[in-house]
Design a protein around this motif. Structure first.
Motif, PDB file in Angstrom:
ATOM      1  N   ASP A  10      39.160  42.758  64.993  1.00  0.00           N
ATOM      2  CA  ASP A  10      38.086  43.381  64.215  1.00  0.00           C
ATOM      3  C   ASP A  10      38.430  43.385  62.725  1.00  0.00           C
ATOM      4  O   ASP A  10      38.233  44.383  62.025  1.00  0.00           O
ATOM      5  N   VAL A  11      38.918  42.269  62.243  1.00  0.00           N
ATOM      6  CA  VAL A  11      39.349  42.163  60.849  1.00  0.00           C
ATOM      7  C   VAL A  11      38.139  41.909  59.950  1.00  0.00           C
ATOM      8  O   VAL A  11      37.310  41.054  60.244  1.00  0.00           O
ATOM      9  N   THR A  12      38.051  42.674  58.891  1.00  0.00           N
ATOM     10  CA  THR A  12      37.055  42.427  57.851  1.00  0.00           C
ATOM     11  C   THR A  12      37.785  42.287  56.528  1.00  0.00           C
ATOM     12  O   THR A  12      38.848  42.889  56.321  1.00  0.00           O
ATOM     13  N   ALA A  13      37.239  41.503  55.650  1.00  0.00           N
ATOM     14  CA  ALA A  13      37.844  41.304  54.330  1.00  0.00           C
ATOM     15  C   ALA A  13      36.728  41.173  53.306  1.00  0.00           C
ATOM     16  O   ALA A  13      35.645  40.674  53.604  1.00  0.00           O
ATOM     17  N   ARG A  14      37.015  41.649  52.107  1.00  0.00           N
ATOM     18  CA  ARG A  14      36.049  41.508  51.025  1.00  0.00           C
ATOM     19  C   ARG A  14      36.783  41.468  49.696  1.00  0.00           C
ATOM     20  O   ARG A  14      37.897  41.971  49.558  1.00  0.00           O
ATOM     21  N   GLY A  15      36.125  40.879  48.718  1.00  0.00           N
ATOM     22  CA  GLY A  15      36.669  40.846  47.374  1.00  0.00           C
ATOM     23  C   GLY A  15      36.186  42.039  46.571  1.00  0.00           C
ATOM     24  O   GLY A  15      35.071  42.520  46.768  1.00  0.00           O
ATOM     25  N   VAL A  16      37.048  42.531  45.706  1.00  0.00           N
ATOM     26  CA  VAL A  16      36.720  43.646  44.822  1.00  0.00           C
ATOM     27  C   VAL A  16      37.092  43.216  43.408  1.00  0.00           C
ATOM     28  O   VAL A  16      38.163  42.662  43.189  1.00  0.00           O
ATOM     29  N   THR A  17      36.207  43.472  42.450  1.00  0.00           N
ATOM     30  CA  THR A  17      36.502  43.140  41.063  1.00  0.00           C
ATOM     31  C   THR A  17      36.389  44.394  40.195  1.00  0.00           C
ATOM     32  O   THR A  17      35.622  45.304  40.507  1.00  0.00           O
ATOM     33  N   TRP A  18      37.200  44.411  39.158  1.00  0.00           N
ATOM     34  CA  TRP A  18      37.152  45.504  38.195  1.00  0.00           C
ATOM     35  C   TRP A  18      37.782  45.027  36.898  1.00  0.00           C
ATOM     36  O   TRP A  18      38.395  43.969  36.843  1.00  0.00           O
ATOM     37  N   THR A  19      37.613  45.806  35.868  1.00  0.00           N
ATOM     38  CA  THR A  19      38.257  45.523  34.597  1.00  0.00           C
ATOM     39  C   THR A  19      39.469  46.428  34.478  1.00  0.00           C
ATOM     40  O   THR A  19      39.346  47.651  34.457  1.00  0.00           O
ATOM     41  N   HIS A  20      40.632  45.807  34.433  1.00  0.00           N
ATOM     42  CA  HIS A  20      41.894  46.530  34.260  1.00  0.00           C
ATOM     43  C   HIS A  20      42.045  46.807  32.765  1.00  0.00           C
ATOM     44  O   HIS A  20      41.977  45.899  31.948  1.00  0.00           O
ATOM     45  N   ARG A  21      42.224  48.066  32.416  1.00  0.00           N
ATOM     46  CA  ARG A  21      42.404  48.455  31.018  1.00  0.00           C
ATOM     47  C   ARG A  21      43.810  49.026  30.836  1.00  0.00           C
ATOM     48  O   ARG A  21      44.225  49.890  31.598  1.00  0.00           O
TER      49      ARG A  21
END
Length: 124
Positions: A50-61
């Motif tokens: 039951d593996v799920t994966a997703r990408g997450v993006t953000w701005t590292h400051r």
């Protein structure tokens, strides 16, 4: 926000600063695609279900010199490279690093677009 002439991620930035392609993260027989599917398949291959994966993006400051200070302190693969350089070569790399991050400084902070893959699974 992305620096001119490089792909916008930390590994590509360092490769541009050194003027060399990014090195492999793992030996070829252990490596996997850095995609949702690649990470999901890696975890499934390790026995998770039951593996799920997703990408997450953000701005590292962070502080403008934070990446350089980490590398100079020997952190990560780039830290190994920086530690092995002669003083003059280290200074040239620092100058190139500073040039590359210049377009990423906003309101006095380094703003680096970052992407990570997150995955969850259950032990079978």
């Amino acid at each position: 926000m992305s620096g001119a002439g490089w792909g916008g991620d930390v590994a590509t930035l360092w490769a541009a600063a050194i003027d060399a392609p990014p090195g492999p993260r793992l030996p070829a027989h252990l490596d996997f695609a850095r995609t949702e599917t690649g990470l999901r398949d890696l975890l499934a291959g390790a026995g998770l279900v039951d593996v799920t994966a997703r990408g997450v993006t953000w701005t590292h400051r962070a502080a403008v010199d934070s990446m350089w200070r980490g590398a100079e302190a020997g952190i990560g693969g780039i830290g190994t490279v920086v530690s092995a350089l002669a003083a003059a070569d280290r200074e040239r790399l620092r100058t190139e690093h500073d040039r590359l991050v210049e377009d990423l400084v906003h309101d006095g902070r380094l703003c680096l677009r970052t992407r990570a893959l997150l995955a969850v699974g259950t032990r079978a």
